[in-house]
Write a protein that holds these residues in place. Structure first.
Motif, PDB file in Angstrom:
ATOM      1  N   LYS A 135      -3.453   9.049   4.832  1.00  0.00           N
ATOM      2  CA  LYS A 135      -3.143   9.804   3.621  1.00  0.00           C
ATOM      3  C   LYS A 135      -4.096   9.516   2.469  1.00  0.00           C
ATOM      4  CE  LYS A 135       0.497   6.638   2.155  1.00  0.00           C
ATOM      5  NZ  LYS A 135       1.917   6.456   2.159  1.00  0.00           N
ATOM      6  N   ALA A 136      -4.729   8.363   2.460  1.00  0.00           N
ATOM      7  CA  ALA A 136      -5.600   8.017   1.341  1.00  0.00           C
ATOM      8  C   ALA A 136      -7.005   7.693   1.848  1.00  0.00           C
ATOM      9  CB  ALA A 136      -5.038   6.817   0.590  1.00  0.00           C
ATOM     10  N   HIS A 137      -7.982   8.033   1.033  1.00  0.00           N
ATOM     11  CA  HIS A 137      -9.374   7.734   1.349  1.00  0.00           C
ATOM     12  C   HIS A 137      -9.868   6.700   0.351  1.00  0.00           C
ATOM     13  CE1 HIS A 137     -13.415   8.240   2.765  1.00  0.00           C
ATOM     14  NE2 HIS A 137     -13.827   8.467   1.534  1.00  0.00           N
ATOM     15  N   TYR A 177      -7.958  -0.360   2.711  1.00  0.00           N
ATOM     16  CA  TYR A 177      -8.133   0.644   1.654  1.00  0.00           C
ATOM     17  C   TYR A 177      -7.562   2.009   2.029  1.00  0.00           C
ATOM     18  CZ  TYR A 177     -11.269  -2.534  -0.807  1.00  0.00           C
ATOM     19  OH  TYR A 177     -11.788  -3.607  -1.470  1.00  0.00           O
ATOM     20  N   VAL A 178      -6.401   2.027   2.637  1.00  0.00           N
ATOM     21  CA  VAL A 178      -5.776   3.302   2.988  1.00  0.00           C
ATOM     22  C   VAL A 178      -4.387   3.461   2.363  1.00  0.00           C
ATOM     23  CG1 VAL A 178      -7.073   3.734   5.096  1.00  0.00           C
ATOM     24  CG2 VAL A 178      -4.963   2.395   5.217  1.00  0.00           C
ATOM     25  N   GLY A 179      -4.105   2.674   1.332  1.00  0.00           N
ATOM     26  CA  GLY A 179      -2.812   2.836   0.690  1.00  0.00           C
ATOM     27  C   GLY A 179      -2.424   1.665  -0.180  1.00  0.00           C
ATOM     28  N   THR A 180      -1.157   1.659  -0.529  1.00  0.00           N
ATOM     29  CA  THR A 180      -0.601   0.667  -1.433  1.00  0.00           C
ATOM     30  C   THR A 180       0.277  -0.313  -0.672  1.00  0.00           C
ATOM     31  OG1 THR A 180      -0.524   2.317  -3.188  1.00  0.00           O
ATOM     32  CG2 THR A 180       0.860   0.391  -3.485  1.00  0.00           C
ATOM     33  N   PHE A 181       0.126  -1.593  -0.978  1.00  0.00           N
ATOM     34  CA  PHE A 181       1.094  -2.583  -0.511  1.00  0.00           C
ATOM     35  C   PHE A 181       2.230  -2.543  -1.522  1.00  0.00           C
ATOM     36  CE2 PHE A 181       3.200  -6.605  -0.412  1.00  0.00           C
ATOM     37  CZ  PHE A 181       3.211  -6.969   0.925  1.00  0.00           C
ATOM     38  N   ALA A 182       3.367  -1.989  -1.133  1.00  0.00           N
ATOM     39  CA  ALA A 182       4.467  -1.785  -2.080  1.00  0.00           C
ATOM     40  C   ALA A 182       5.750  -2.418  -1.570  1.00  0.00           C
ATOM     41  CB  ALA A 182       4.683  -0.291  -2.311  1.00  0.00           C
ATOM     42  N   LEU A 183       6.351  -3.238  -2.402  1.00  0.00           N
ATOM     43  CA  LEU A 183       7.636  -3.842  -2.030  1.00  0.00           C
ATOM     44  C   LEU A 183       8.717  -2.780  -1.859  1.00  0.00           C
ATOM     45  CD1 LEU A 183       7.813  -7.121  -4.158  1.00  0.00           C
ATOM     46  CD2 LEU A 183       7.225  -6.853  -1.751  1.00  0.00           C
ATOM     47  N   SER A 184       8.631  -1.705  -2.631  1.00  0.00           N
ATOM     48  CA  SER A 184       9.623  -0.635  -2.488  1.00  0.00           C
ATOM     49  C   SER A 184       9.523   0.004  -1.100  1.00  0.00           C
ATOM     50  CB  SER A 184       9.431   0.426  -3.569  1.00  0.00           C
ATOM     51  OG  SER A 184       8.155   1.034  -3.458  1.00  0.00           O
ATOM     52  N   ASP A 185       8.304   0.156  -0.575  1.00  0.00           N
ATOM     53  CA  ASP A 185       8.144   0.701   0.777  1.00  0.00           C
ATOM     54  C   ASP A 185       8.744  -0.235   1.818  1.00  0.00           C
ATOM     55  OD1 ASP A 185       6.905   2.927  -0.197  1.00  0.00           O
ATOM     56  OD2 ASP A 185       4.882   2.372   0.476  1.00  0.00           O
ATOM     57  N   ILE A 186       8.545  -1.542   1.635  1.00  0.00           N
ATOM     58  CA  ILE A 186       9.129  -2.509   2.566  1.00  0.00           C
ATOM     59  C   ILE A 186      10.650  -2.396   2.543  1.00  0.00           C
ATOM     60  CG2 ILE A 186       9.459  -4.979   3.034  1.00  0.00           C
ATOM     61  CD1 ILE A 186       6.556  -5.391   2.052  1.00  0.00           C
ATOM     62  N   LEU A 187      11.222  -2.315   1.355  1.00  0.00           N
ATOM     63  CA  LEU A 187      12.674  -2.177   1.214  1.00  0.00           C
ATOM     64  C   LEU A 187      13.176  -0.892   1.876  1.00  0.00           C
ATOM     65  CD1 LEU A 187      15.387  -3.071  -0.184  1.00  0.00           C
ATOM     66  CD2 LEU A 187      14.688  -1.602  -2.079  1.00  0.00           C
TER      67      LEU A 187
END
Length: 192
Positions: free
Chosen positions: A93-95, A160-170
């Motif tokens: 999804k991300a470049h 480099y293809v996205g965000t490390f997000a705690l909300s995504d983990i949850l």
């Protein structure tokens, strides 16, 4: 006759749910990412194929629940396509994008789009949780799910293809938990 009506209504319901999920939630959210939007536009039948896959997968699952027999071939086919689609959504999804979000509720700040994406993050991981439910005990499931999800988030950040997000983990863990609990509830039907 009653069984035919049940199967017919299941068929129509499955494809109606698939249409709503893909047309009103998944595709609008995926199109918000330029790379995914470009990939979707390259293939004119993306929406139809996704609706067909989700609708057919739901319908065949309902049939298997009704007859009390889970087909191994069905599982291989559905999970093969599922893992491919999950890979595409998570890693294309991300470049050249990298970020970290330590906020567990960051999706609440993006309005309706944030909430839809949050719900999709839960839905995307329900099949993975059910897959873990076939063999893993509760503690093993928690460990496997958290390691898998944290690994995915780390890979997105490192490459480099996205965000490390705690909300995504949850949210992903919530989806896995729903899948795990659903399988634990439904699987005994097949064992009988």
């Amino acid at each position: 006759m009653k069984r035919i009506l049940i199967f017919l209504s299941s068929f129509l319901s499955s494809f109606f749910i698939a249409f709503l999920l893909i047309h009103y939630a998944a595709l609008p959210t995926l199109r918000a990412y330029p790379r995914l939007a470009q990939m979707i536009e390259r293939f004119a039948y993306t929406e139809a194929v996704l609706i067909a896959f989700i609708g057919l997968a739901l319908f065949l699952l309902i049939i298997q629940l009704t007859v009390g027999h889970l087909s191994t071939i069905y599982m291989y086919l559905v999970y093969s396509v599922y893992f491919f689609l999950l890979f595409v959504v998570l890693f294309t999804k991300a470049h050249r994008y990298q970020a970290i979000s330590w906020d567990f509720l960051d999706f609440t700040r993006n309005g309706l789009r944030g909430w839809i994406e949050a719900v999709l993050n839960v839905i995307y991981f329900i099949p993975l949780g059910s897959l873990y439910g076939f063999r893993a005990k509760s503690a093993e499931f928690i460990f496997l799910a958290l390691v898998t999800i944290t690994g995915i988030e780390t890979i997105q950040y490192v490459f480099y293809v996205g965000t490390f997000a705690l909300s995504d983990i949850l949210l992903n863990f919530l989806g896995c938990s729903i899948g795990y609990l659903l399988l634990k509830r439904v699987y005994p039907i097949f064992k009988e």
